[in-house]
Structure formats: C-alpha cells, structure tokens
Write an enzyme that holds these catalytic residues in place. Structure first.
Site, PDB file in Angstrom:
ATOM      1  CG  ASN A   1      -4.784  -1.475 -12.608  1.00 38.60           C
ATOM      2  OD1 ASN A   1      -4.679  -1.814 -11.283  1.00 38.60           O
ATOM      3  ND2 ASN A   1      -4.245  -2.400 -13.569  1.00 38.60           N
TER       4      ASN A   1
ATOM      5  CB  ILE B   1     -12.956  -5.109 -11.320  1.00 31.67           C
ATOM      6  CG1 ILE B   1     -11.809  -4.458 -10.339  1.00 31.67           C
ATOM      7  CG2 ILE B   1     -14.159  -4.241 -10.973  1.00 31.67           C
ATOM      8  CD1 ILE B   1     -11.924  -4.203  -9.096  1.00 31.67           C
TER       9      ILE B   1
ATOM     10  CG  LEU C   1      -2.301  -8.291  -6.651  1.00 32.10           C
ATOM     11  CD1 LEU C   1      -1.055  -9.049  -6.095  1.00 32.10           C
ATOM     12  CD2 LEU C   1      -1.952  -7.721  -7.783  1.00 32.10           C
TER      13      LEU C   1
ATOM     14  CG  HIS D   1       0.288  -3.305 -15.249  1.00 32.87           C
ATOM     15  ND1 HIS D   1      -0.219  -4.287 -14.790  1.00 32.87           N
ATOM     16  CD2 HIS D   1       1.287  -3.588 -16.167  1.00 32.87           C
ATOM     17  CE1 HIS D   1       0.679  -5.505 -15.105  1.00 32.87           C
ATOM     18  NE2 HIS D   1       1.530  -5.180 -16.056  1.00 32.87           N
TER      19      HIS D   1
ATOM     20  CG  ASP E   1      -3.262  -5.739 -16.684  1.00 31.15           C
ATOM     21  OD1 ASP E   1      -3.640  -4.896 -15.645  1.00 31.15           O
ATOM     22  OD2 ASP E   1      -2.383  -6.622 -16.556  1.00 31.15           O
TER      23      ASP E   1
ATOM     24  CD  GLU F   1       3.701   1.665  -9.338  1.00 28.60           C
ATOM     25  OE1 GLU F   1       3.116   0.900 -10.325  1.00 28.60           O
ATOM     26  OE2 GLU F   1       3.961   1.523  -8.142  1.00 28.60           O
TER      27      GLU F   1
ATOM     28  N   GLY G   1       0.817  -1.234  -0.032  1.00 29.20           N
ATOM     29  CA  GLY G   1       0.067   0.028   0.029  1.00 29.20           C
ATOM     30  C   GLY G   1       0.775   1.471   0.061  1.00 29.20           C
ATOM     31  CB  SER G   2       4.283   2.277  -0.924  1.00 34.55           C
ATOM     32  OG  SER G   2       4.362   1.935  -2.423  1.00 34.55           O
ATOM     33  CG  ASN G   3       1.353   3.112  -5.807  1.00 31.92           C
ATOM     34  OD1 ASN G   3       1.794   4.327  -6.359  1.00 31.92           O
ATOM     35  ND2 ASN G   3       2.078   2.000  -5.906  1.00 31.92           N
TER      36      ASN G   3
HETATM   37  C1  GAR Z   1       2.611  -1.272  -7.841  1.00 32.59           C
HETATM   38  O1  GAR Z   1       4.069  -1.397  -8.409  1.00 32.59           O
HETATM   39  C2  GAR Z   1       1.507  -1.724  -8.780  1.00 32.59           C
HETATM   40  O2  GAR Z   1       1.818  -1.256 -10.173  1.00 32.59           O
HETATM   41  C3  GAR Z   1       1.510  -3.141  -8.941  1.00 32.59           C
HETATM   42  O3  GAR Z   1       1.504  -3.678  -7.489  1.00 32.59           O
HETATM   43  C4  GAR Z   1       2.364  -2.530  -7.027  1.00 32.59           C
HETATM   44  C5  GAR Z   1       1.612  -2.355  -5.415  1.00 32.59           C
HETATM   45  O4  GAR Z   1       2.793  -1.631  -4.635  1.00 32.59           O
HETATM   46  N1  GAR Z   1       0.267  -3.265  -9.536  1.00 32.59           N
HETATM   47  C6  GAR Z   1       0.089  -4.487 -10.425  1.00 32.59           C
HETATM   48  O5  GAR Z   1       1.049  -5.423 -10.451  1.00 32.59           O
HETATM   49  C7  GAR Z   1      -1.480  -4.763 -10.850  1.00 32.59           C
HETATM   50  N2  GAR Z   1      -1.213  -5.843 -11.889  1.00 32.59           N
HETATM   51  P1  GAR Z   1       2.030  -0.740  -3.391  1.00 32.59           P
HETATM   52  O6  GAR Z   1       1.178  -1.919  -2.647  1.00 32.59           O
HETATM   53  O7  GAR Z   1       3.563  -0.727  -2.476  1.00 32.59           O
HETATM   54  O8  GAR Z   1       1.312   0.201  -3.912  1.00 32.59           O
END
Ligand code: GAR
Length: 188
Positions: A101, A87, A84, A103, A144, A173, A12-14
């Site tokens: 989303n 939906i 992951l 990616h 995707d 990101e 969940g850093s994003n």
């Molecule tokens: C991110 O890099 C995102 O792009 C990827 O998961 C990571 C989550 O990081 N998403 C996918 O691969 C979706 N297919 P986070 O939990 O630190 O935000």
C-alpha cells in the site's frame, strides 16, 4: 513477465503512472485495475491505456469473489494505490508478502481508519509539522501497520495548504512508487 494487479478507489493518478511505467519496459504488466467505486476515474484511466478495469462491491470483496478473481489472475504483486477499504484477512493471508500500500504520510504518524487523502494533509498542516511524506508498506490485517518498505519526505512550510501539500506528496508518489514496485518484483 511479472503480473501486477492494482486496487484503487479514486482518481488513479498513481495507477496511471504505474501502468505507463511498466508498459515502457519488459519486467511486468498491470493485468487489471479493480475499484470499489463504479464511477472512479481510475477505471477510465486504465481502460484508456488498454488495461482491463473492473468494479466490485463489498459483498464480492468480503465473500470470496474478489479472492477467486485474484487466484485466476495469479498476481506477483497486488498494489493498493489510493484504495480506501480494508483488505479482508482471507486475502492478506492468501497473498501474504504480496500486497503493498502507499500512504500519504510518514507512518506511523497519521495512519489508521479515516486517515486518507486530504484528511492526512489537513492534519499535518493543523499540527504544523515540519515535514510530511510517503510510506510504502506491506499490508497486513491492521490498517497502515504492515512492515515499512520505503519512505520519502518533503518539507512542510508556513505557506503550505492541504492542497499544496497534496501536490508535493503526489510528486513524491509518482517519482518513487513504480521504482519501489520494480525493486520488489526484481527481488522475488
Ligand atoms: C494518494 O495520495 C495515496 O497515497 C492516498 O490516496 C491518494 C490517491 O491518489 N492513499 C491513502 O490515503 C490510503 N490511506 P490517486 O488516486 O491520484 O493515485
């Protein structure tokens, strides 16, 4: 005030970065973070920032309970930030044009089922790609494949490992995702 709901499965850093970004302004708030993993770090990160956070299981997602919750929350934008599961079509139809989303690759490369997180970076390194990047796109009924909203790239060097590439991608990101969300909300 616009309303954002975030779906996330992992660290969940994003999600944290998005919550903080909008807490610092007046345009929007993250109303809730929803996770399909009961022990996901994202739930703790959200609650630490005073944002509601909830776990749901596959039945709740596929049999309408998550849809009911979303109707009550009435979001202007639903943001998948490291989510992951697919939906369900009920939701992509109900919230058409309102689910996005992120990616960690330059789609259409390295997309689809099984292509997430480190798997994507391992594949890019193995293929000796000269660049990788991020794609922010609308979510439709196929993994995707929704319309691309934004992409940014970063060089992949000989010295890169999947871990160093993951760090570069996370930086991209964190820099771009909140701004793209803000732009979309301003355009609504
Ligand atoms: C991110 O890099 C995102 O792009 C990827 O998961 C990571 C989550 O990081 N998403 C996918 O691969 C979706 N297919 P986070 O939990 O630190 O935000």
């Amino acid at each position: 005030m616009k309303r954002i709901v975030i779906f996330a499965s992992g660290s969940g850093s994003n999600a944290e970065n998005i919550i903080r970004h909008f807490q610092a302004g007046q345009l929007a708030r993250v109303e809730m973070v929803l996770s399909n993993k009961p022990d996901a770090r994202v739930l703790v990160r959200a609650r630490d920032l005073g944002t509601s956070a909830m776990y749901f299981n596959r039945t709740a997602l596929n049999e309408g309970k998550v849809a009911l919750l979303l109707e009550a929350l009435n979001p202007d934008l639903i943001v998948l930030a490291g989510f992951l599961w697919k939906i369900p079509e009920e939701l992509t139809r109900k919230f058409k044009g309102k689910i996005i989303n992120i990616h960690p690759a330059l789609l259409p490369e390295y997309g689809g089922k099984g292509m997430y997180g480190m798997h994507v970076h391992q594949a890019a390194i193995k293929d000796r790609k000269e660049k990788s990047g991020i794609t922010i796109h609308y979510v439709n009924e196929h993994y995707d494949e929704g319309a691309i909203i934004f992409q940014a790239s970063t060089p992949v060097t000989e010295a890169d490992t999947p871990e160093t590439l993951a760090t570069k991608i996370h930086e991209l990101e964190h820099r771009h995702f909140p701004i793209v969300i803000e732009t979309l909300l301003n355009e609504q």
